[in-house]
Design a protein around this motif. Sequence first.
Motif, PDB file in Angstrom:
ATOM      1  N   TYR A  14       0.852  -1.183   0.000  1.00  0.00           N
ATOM      2  CA  TYR A  14       0.000   0.000   0.000  1.00  0.00           C
ATOM      3  C   TYR A  14       0.890   1.237   0.000  1.00  0.00           C
ATOM      4  O   TYR A  14       1.760   1.390   0.856  1.00  0.00           O
ATOM      5  CB  TYR A  14      -0.920  -0.004   1.228  1.00  0.00           C
ATOM      6  CG  TYR A  14      -1.848   1.185   1.302  1.00  0.00           C
ATOM      7  CD1 TYR A  14      -2.457   1.699   0.161  1.00  0.00           C
ATOM      8  CD2 TYR A  14      -2.132   1.794   2.530  1.00  0.00           C
ATOM      9  CE1 TYR A  14      -3.317   2.785   0.232  1.00  0.00           C
ATOM     10  CE2 TYR A  14      -2.995   2.872   2.614  1.00  0.00           C
ATOM     11  CZ  TYR A  14      -3.574   3.372   1.457  1.00  0.00           C
ATOM     12  OH  TYR A  14      -4.417   4.446   1.523  1.00  0.00           O
ATOM     13  N   VAL A  15       0.659   2.122  -0.982  1.00  0.00           N
ATOM     14  CA  VAL A  15       1.462   3.342  -1.121  1.00  0.00           C
ATOM     15  C   VAL A  15       0.550   4.544  -0.936  1.00  0.00           C
ATOM     16  O   VAL A  15      -0.441   4.714  -1.671  1.00  0.00           O
ATOM     17  CB  VAL A  15       2.148   3.413  -2.511  1.00  0.00           C
ATOM     18  CG1 VAL A  15       3.030   4.650  -2.610  1.00  0.00           C
ATOM     19  CG2 VAL A  15       2.980   2.155  -2.753  1.00  0.00           C
ATOM     20  N   ASP A  16       0.889   5.384   0.047  1.00  0.00           N
ATOM     21  CA  ASP A  16       0.091   6.580   0.345  1.00  0.00           C
ATOM     22  C   ASP A  16       0.992   7.555   1.081  1.00  0.00           C
ATOM     23  O   ASP A  16       1.817   7.140   1.913  1.00  0.00           O
ATOM     24  CB  ASP A  16      -1.118   6.198   1.215  1.00  0.00           C
ATOM     25  CG  ASP A  16      -2.192   7.273   1.245  1.00  0.00           C
ATOM     26  OD1 ASP A  16      -1.822   8.469   1.331  1.00  0.00           O
ATOM     27  OD2 ASP A  16      -3.382   6.931   1.178  1.00  0.00           O
ATOM     28  N   ALA A  38       4.578   2.074   1.817  1.00  0.00           N
ATOM     29  CA  ALA A  38       5.534   3.095   1.381  1.00  0.00           C
ATOM     30  C   ALA A  38       4.788   4.413   1.293  1.00  0.00           C
ATOM     31  O   ALA A  38       3.598   4.437   0.947  1.00  0.00           O
ATOM     32  CB  ALA A  38       6.142   2.734   0.031  1.00  0.00           C
ATOM     33  N   ASN A  39       5.470   5.525   1.602  1.00  0.00           N
ATOM     34  CA  ASN A  39       4.775   6.820   1.620  1.00  0.00           C
ATOM     35  C   ASN A  39       5.030   7.667   0.378  1.00  0.00           C
ATOM     36  O   ASN A  39       4.699   8.848   0.366  1.00  0.00           O
ATOM     37  CB  ASN A  39       5.108   7.606   2.885  1.00  0.00           C
ATOM     38  CG  ASN A  39       6.591   7.906   3.007  1.00  0.00           C
ATOM     39  OD1 ASN A  39       7.342   7.695   2.058  1.00  0.00           O
ATOM     40  ND2 ASN A  39       7.008   8.404   4.166  1.00  0.00           N
ATOM     41  N   ARG A  63      -3.354  10.760  -5.451  1.00  0.00           N
ATOM     42  CA  ARG A  63      -2.811  12.083  -5.168  1.00  0.00           C
ATOM     43  C   ARG A  63      -1.689  11.987  -4.144  1.00  0.00           C
ATOM     44  O   ARG A  63      -1.925  11.816  -2.950  1.00  0.00           O
ATOM     45  CB  ARG A  63      -3.906  13.020  -4.655  1.00  0.00           C
ATOM     46  CG  ARG A  63      -4.921  13.388  -5.734  1.00  0.00           C
ATOM     47  CD  ARG A  63      -5.753  14.567  -5.299  1.00  0.00           C
ATOM     48  NE  ARG A  63      -6.618  15.052  -6.354  1.00  0.00           N
ATOM     49  CZ  ARG A  63      -7.332  16.168  -6.281  1.00  0.00           C
ATOM     50  NH1 ARG A  63      -7.274  16.908  -5.188  1.00  0.00           N
ATOM     51  NH2 ARG A  63      -8.096  16.542  -7.286  1.00  0.00           N
ATOM     52  N   MET A  64      -0.469  12.090  -4.639  1.00  0.00           N
ATOM     53  CA  MET A  64       0.722  12.101  -3.787  1.00  0.00           C
ATOM     54  C   MET A  64       1.682  13.145  -4.331  1.00  0.00           C
ATOM     55  O   MET A  64       1.685  13.430  -5.539  1.00  0.00           O
ATOM     56  CB  MET A  64       1.404  10.731  -3.779  1.00  0.00           C
ATOM     57  CG  MET A  64       0.584   9.604  -3.180  1.00  0.00           C
ATOM     58  SD  MET A  64       1.511   8.036  -3.118  1.00  0.00           S
ATOM     59  CE  MET A  64       1.687   7.667  -4.860  1.00  0.00           C
ATOM     60  N   LYS A  68       2.536  10.609  -9.318  1.00  0.00           N
ATOM     61  CA  LYS A  68       1.173  10.259  -8.945  1.00  0.00           C
ATOM     62  C   LYS A  68       0.979   8.746  -8.943  1.00  0.00           C
ATOM     63  O   LYS A  68       1.778   7.979  -9.488  1.00  0.00           O
ATOM     64  CB  LYS A  68       0.180  10.911  -9.910  1.00  0.00           C
ATOM     65  CG  LYS A  68       0.301  12.430 -10.006  1.00  0.00           C
ATOM     66  CD  LYS A  68       0.126  13.096  -8.645  1.00  0.00           C
ATOM     67  CE  LYS A  68       0.242  14.614  -8.758  1.00  0.00           C
ATOM     68  NZ  LYS A  68       0.180  15.275  -7.425  1.00  0.00           N
ATOM     69  N   GLY A  69      -0.156   8.353  -8.371  1.00  0.00           N
ATOM     70  CA  GLY A  69      -0.450   6.936  -8.275  1.00  0.00           C
ATOM     71  C   GLY A  69      -0.550   6.244  -9.622  1.00  0.00           C
ATOM     72  O   GLY A  69      -0.056   5.122  -9.810  1.00  0.00           O
ATOM     73  N   VAL A  70      -1.185   6.903 -10.589  1.00  0.00           N
ATOM     74  CA  VAL A  70      -1.353   6.277 -11.897  1.00  0.00           C
ATOM     75  C   VAL A  70      -0.001   6.048 -12.570  1.00  0.00           C
ATOM     76  O   VAL A  70       0.178   5.074 -13.315  1.00  0.00           O
ATOM     77  CB  VAL A  70      -2.283   7.133 -12.797  1.00  0.00           C
ATOM     78  CG1 VAL A  70      -1.626   8.458 -13.197  1.00  0.00           C
ATOM     79  CG2 VAL A  70      -2.711   6.349 -14.024  1.00  0.00           C
ATOM     80  N   GLN A  71       0.960   6.921 -12.320  1.00  0.00           N
ATOM     81  CA  GLN A  71       2.298   6.754 -12.885  1.00  0.00           C
ATOM     82  C   GLN A  71       3.010   5.562 -12.229  1.00  0.00           C
ATOM     83  O   GLN A  71       3.698   4.782 -12.896  1.00  0.00           O
ATOM     84  CB  GLN A  71       3.111   8.033 -12.697  1.00  0.00           C
ATOM     85  CG  GLN A  71       2.561   9.223 -13.478  1.00  0.00           C
ATOM     86  CD  GLN A  71       3.233  10.523 -13.107  1.00  0.00           C
ATOM     87  OE1 GLN A  71       3.339  10.877 -11.919  1.00  0.00           O
ATOM     88  NE2 GLN A  71       3.714  11.251 -14.098  1.00  0.00           N
TER      89      GLN A  71
END
Length: 416
Positions: A14-16, A38-39, A63-64, A68-71
Amino acid sequence: MQNQYDLKRYAVLYVDDEEKALKYFEKTFSDEFRILTANNAADGLKLIEQHGEDIGVLLSDQRMPGEKGVQLLERARQLRPRLVRMMVTAYADYDVTVEAVNLGNIFRYISKPIQMDDVRNTLHRAMEFYILQQERDELLREKLSVLQNMLITDRVMGLGVIAAGLNQHLQQPLRAVHAFLDITPGRLGQQNFDLDRMRQANFWRDFHAHVVRQAGRIGDLLGELQSAPGAEQKIDASNVLSSVIDQQRSAFTAKGVELKFEAAGALPALQVSRPAFEKMVHLLLQTELALLSSGTHVTLTAKTATEAADAGALHLTLTDDGPGLSSKIMRSVFDPFFTADDSNSDGPGLTLMGTFFLAYHHGGRITSQRTAKGLILDIVVPAAAPAPVKPAESSREFITNVLMNDILWERLLPNG
């Protein structure tokens, strides 16, 4: 109903960028799943690279800061196509999410605010899907390995049957087959099957054409050898060797390979079939020409054997400073699954096999010394023609001998 899969067999990543979200996610699901977090996208990608096949599901916030998440999901797809990818997204990112789904980049998307029960169910489905893919791929690998072994076995057996049928034209073909297989340099090694490609119908069409082409090349070689022997006559070995080498020299020069011929003293007169003897030397040189690259050297030395068992025979020694015999040379002849960019990649193996047939036809033998680099072959050809051998060695006897040869199968079969 109890889940039939071990959901902790593979990890969920999980990445956020929100630390609280990561901690809450891990606390909520760690009893059911093996959780990695991972952050940011860069750290998430590092974990994917480090843990490889150990991660089954990737869940990323869209949104990070930075990437970005899609990348991240797209880069993960390129690195690990089988990884199940999911996106956590707010309504404002709906267009991005739809595009990602349409492009096949994600398995599911999870809307904010997150509903943990929905996430739990989605994670279950995602992990089960990944495990199912892995089990299917493992089963496919096992079936392909069995098929590969069956095809190699069939190729060896077929070669023995054909060779046995050549007894009226070629002497001792089965001994030549045994000797050729004996120089196999270790195991063939396991073929890396491209499972994605093998699921495509055109792969099997291409594979069938490749098998037919390989079998045709082997058949052409054996037919060529069958017509090579003629009436035995006394020949001057030195003159014949020099003549064949002179015919080949320009091809070696054009490729940038230095070809030397050295005769140590007077060579014996041989009572042989001249066309078959010339063909043997020609195939030997063609093997070298295919194996060697520019800047390498090959030397063929000829002398009269003085050892008691071979006294008066012609002793040829071929040495080079090339790569030597590799398992690929044998695989190209025996393994129909072996493919290479070069459509003539099986050339060295086939021509070398032809050299063995003709050496043993003359009552001779070939031995190979294994070195770290380079090839050394010793060929002994008796001065007198051998007495005709009755075709007592049948195909049945050959197959029996091969089936009982554990060392042979240990070398030839990748997982034997």
